[in-house]
Design an enzyme around this catalytic site. Structure first.
Site, mmCIF file in Angstrom:
data_model
loop_
_atom_site.group_PDB
_atom_site.id
_atom_site.type_symbol
_atom_site.label_atom_id
_atom_site.label_comp_id
_atom_site.label_asym_id
_atom_site.label_seq_id
_atom_site.Cartn_x
_atom_site.Cartn_y
_atom_site.Cartn_z
ATOM 1 N N ASP A 1 104.628 -26.676 22.516
ATOM 2 C CA ASP A 1 104.620 -25.220 22.580
ATOM 3 C C ASP A 1 105.542 -24.815 23.732
ATOM 4 O OD1 ASP A 1 104.196 -22.567 22.113
ATOM 5 O OD2 ASP A 1 102.027 -22.693 22.034
HETATM 6 C C1 NOJ Z 1 104.125 -19.640 22.280
HETATM 7 C C2 NOJ Z 1 103.106 -19.620 21.195
HETATM 8 O O1 NOJ Z 1 101.915 -20.240 21.613
HETATM 9 C C3 NOJ Z 1 103.573 -20.283 19.915
HETATM 10 O O2 NOJ Z 1 102.613 -20.085 18.927
HETATM 11 C C4 NOJ Z 1 104.909 -19.748 19.511
HETATM 12 O O3 NOJ Z 1 105.316 -20.333 18.304
HETATM 13 C C5 NOJ Z 1 105.901 -20.035 20.621
HETATM 14 N N1 NOJ Z 1 105.475 -19.356 21.823
HETATM 15 C C6 NOJ Z 1 107.308 -19.584 20.274
HETATM 16 O O4 NOJ Z 1 107.391 -18.224 20.285
#
Ligand code: NOJ
Length: 738
Positions: free
Chosen positions: A280
């Protein structure tokens, strides 16, 4: 044909030639790559113009890095023009390895669909799959190769802002929806021009953040992990999800990003996942503040070793992996494995044959906002609305009304209808407000309007005007709820009551004596006790997307008979959280709601939720009868066919969601009081009866023991057929025998 040739011919026919040739092409390419080029493939940068976390500050020009082969993927760039420009830079690199473009296409691309939790309330798997299909078609036409969806995290805590992004609290429903969404996104398979790679996220247990506070730790038994939190991930994988994303949280003391139990043992080991895992946002580097590693180098080593293939935006891989290899701390074979997984997907998408195949301006223009996409969004929005209360059949509204007062802070709102995680791609103007939707369908009725109050501001200055308007109308429809930025990532709340002075306004309007309908628009379950007890008609409309106003009008006027069912329990008070229907019985269960004598109960509040999992009304009524089980005892390898009749006994055509729950009465370890094991959504005309049939097999009776083995235990099972988890209409039991 000689025997040898014939056998070779058969071998060729039965071998996945396509897969084999991709493997070969991947291997050939890998041989040509330097270590730095390999590490580049594991590196994902943000495209700069949107961020959901702190952007890494070292100012390396991205285009230069791409030309040097140091970037494998970019997130947050969309549109044919942008993606083309970035891909062009990749084509200037030595090996011309195309970039992957990833984007959070969570509930629609140009056309915004209802938020995922709302869609889950439809319990309509075909419609949910279609929603993902439309999103994928539009996104792929806009140059996107990969969506960071579906989020398949089970959530039992409405304080957690990201509850809006998933399918609610139940592992069975969650698994069905995970499957539908993956199929929708990936369509006829990677390589089709209207398919994007799905990404099952966040692996794992992110939804169980302690206290519902985003990014917080998760502490749970492995049995709960396997039983409640993993099934939707397994379903996504079985449906072919190309990628997984790991989660921000630590699980029992190990950050998910560096968790080899999750990534190596379960995902890539027991489950044989052949796609790739992306971290993530910044989560590789976040193992430093977690206190799990001492610096970027160790972070990279731990994450890659654990099985995290691509580093989203922390840049730990790009800065450290080369040194780690030189120091012998990371074997090149690990890097090769990660690179191969990523290259494989690029080949599957056809990007090596034509890196610009998703960046076609004519297709983009022809595909976005098609009329059929708008229709699908309206259909999905209709199906997502949940009728919570309808005393005296106040709804549907009569078409003979002379005037309708529309009151509340969300009557004219466009932005809030789109909800969190919506894209800015489609024009905001295309969003239909409640007011506009009502205008289309109100016929001769005059529409009156007053805002009354703000969403969070506590001023009551608008109350008087709202009361004046209410008094002039035959009926009042109130549009209340949350702002789009109040529920989502990093939007956890300790107080989930209907915000501001909105409930006070509802009270004041109700006091006029006019019939009042309240529409609640939010990303999460809210607490609204006064409204629930005093207002005759309540619709939970979530955030419904572009077609919000049309869908709300469809339901208000009965053009669509509401069929939504809650995918998550609505608490009476925050103190009940976490609250979920599939809990254990305890050794001291309360006899009833009032029983507080040394039993497992609150002394100041009922145990039950305000609205239970699976609950939702219709304008018509359904009668259940003739429950029959094909046998009353089975062996492990046998099945039971369960049949029943459902009749529409009311005046309107409607859809009923028939739910099948089981309880394993005596088991070690313990089993929940009820578990959803199947459901069927059926449409019936007034007076019509349909026979529903379910099959019970071993898979519905098994559970994990303390050694995490999937087992069954002989004994009695109770079977419940209900219209909601707390509205059981028919029941029986059967025995599982050795
Ligand atoms: C953080 C989020 O937790 C995730 O779900 C997302 O895909 C990414 N950022 C990218 O934006």
């Amino acid at each position: 044909m000689s025997k040898f040739f014939f056998l070779s011919y058969l071998f060729v026919l039965s071998t996945p030639v396509f897969a084999q040739s991709i493997d070969q092409r991947v291997d050939d390419l890998l041989k040509k790559m330097t270590l730095d080029e390999k590490i580049g493939q594991l590196n994902q940068y943000n495209g700069d113009w949107e961020a959901t976390g702190p952007v890494t500050k070292d100012v390396e020009d991205k285009m230069t890095a791409i030309r040097q082969g140091k970037v494998g993927s970019i997130l947050n760039i969309t549109g044919v023009a942008h993606t083309r420009a970035f891909q062009q830079a990749a084509m200037d690199s030595r090996l011309k390895i195309p970039l992957l473009f990833g984007q959070d296409v969570i509930h629609g691309y140009s056309i915004t669909f209802p938020i995922p939790l709302a869609e889950a309330a439809s319990w309509d798997l075909a419609a949910i799959q279609q929603s993902a299909r439309v999103a994928a078609t539009e996104a792929a036409a806009g140059g996107v190769h990969w969506t960071f969806a579906p989020m398949v995290d089970i959530a039992r805590d409405p304080r957690w802002g990201r509850i809006m992004e998933g399918a609610g609290e139940d592992p069975y429903l969650g698994a069905c929806i995970a499957r539908a969404r993956v199929k929708g996104f990936q369509g006829n398979g990677l390589g089709s021009l209207d398919a994007v790679m799905a990404c099952a996220k966040h692996f794992a247990a992110y939804g169980a953040a302690i206290g519902g506070r985003d990014y917080n730790s998760v502490d749970m038994s492995l049995r709960t992990l396997w039983e409640i939190y993993l099934p939707p991930f397994k379903a996504a994988l079985d449906a072919g999800a190309a990628t997984f994303m790991n989660s921000f949280n630590d699980l029992n003391g190990t950050p998910a990003t560096g968790n080899s139990y999750l990534l190596r043992d379960i995902l890539k080991g027991q489950w044989h996942f052949s796609g790739f895992v992306v971290s993530d946002w910044g989560s590789v580097g976040e193992m430093i503040p977690h206190g799990y590693v001492s610096g970027k180098e160790q972070a990279a080593q731990v994450a890659l070793t654990a099985g995290c293939d691509m580093d989203m935006e922390s840049r730990c891989y790009t800065t450290s992996l080369s040194t780690l290899v030189q120091q012998g701390k990371v074997p090149v074979s690990l890097i090769d494995d990660a690179v191969k997984r990523i290259l494989h997907k690029k080949f599957e998408l056809g990007l090596f044959d034509d890196p610009y195949r998703f960046s076609n301006a004519d297709r983009e223009k022809a595909t976005l906002n098609k009329a059929e996409h708008v229709r699908a969004a309206r259909d999905m929005a209709d199906k997502s609305i949940v009728l919570l209360k309808n005393e005296g059949h106040l709804l549907p509204l009569s078409t003979q009304l002379r005037s309708i007062a529309l009151i509340g802070p969300l009557v004219h709102s466009k932005k809030e209808m789109k909800g969190f995680w919506s894209q800015d791609i489609g024009a905001l103007n295309d969003v239909v407000t409640l007011y506009e939707g009502m205008q289309q369908q109100a016929g001769g009725a005059q529409l009156l309007y007053a805002k009354g109050c703000d969403i969070t501001d506590t001023s009551r200055a608008g109350f008087a005007e709202a009361l004046r308007v209410a008094q002039q109308a035959d009926v009042v429809v109130m549009a209340m709820g949350e702002r789009a930025d109040m529920t989502g990532e990093a939007k956890s709340k300790a107080d989930i009551h209907l915000p501001g002075v909105q409930e006070e306004l509802i009270k004041a309007i109700q006091a006029t004596g006019k019939p009042v309908v309240v529409l609640l628009m939010a990303g999460r379950p809210m607490v609204f006790n006064w409204t629930a007890e005093h207002i005759p008609a309540i619709l939970y409309t979530w955030w419904l997307g572009n077609q919000a106003g049309n869908a709300m009008a469809d339901v208000l006027f009965g053009k669509y008979n509401p069929s939504g069912r809650l995918p998550v329990s609505f608490p009476r008070e925050i103190g009940q959280i976490p609250i979920y229907y599939n809990h254990l019985n305890t050794g001291r269960p309360a006899k009833d709601e009032k029983d507080v004598f040394y039993v497992s109960a609150y002394t100041d509040l009922y145990n039950s939720p305000r609205y239970a999992f699976g609950y939702g009304l219709s304008y018509t009524e359904f009668k259940y009868s003739n429950l029959a089980l094909s046998r009353k005892s089975i062996h492990n390898n046998e099945t039971i066919t369960v049949t029943l009749d459902v009749k529409n006994t009311g005046k309107y055509t409607g859809e009923e969601t028939v739910q099948l729950y089981l309880r394993d009465v005596v088991a070690q370890p313990l089993r929940p009081v009820k578990e959803l094991k199947d459901f069927a959504k059926v449409k019936l005309a007034p007076g019509e009866t349909k026979k529903i049939s379910f099959t019970i097999d071993k898979s519905k009776l098994s559970f994990y023991n303390d050694k995490l083995e999937l087992i069954t235990q002989p004994g009695e099972f109770q079977l419940f057929i209900g219209s909601a988890s707390d509205d059981i209409r028919l029941q029986d039991s059967f025995q599982l025998v050795e």
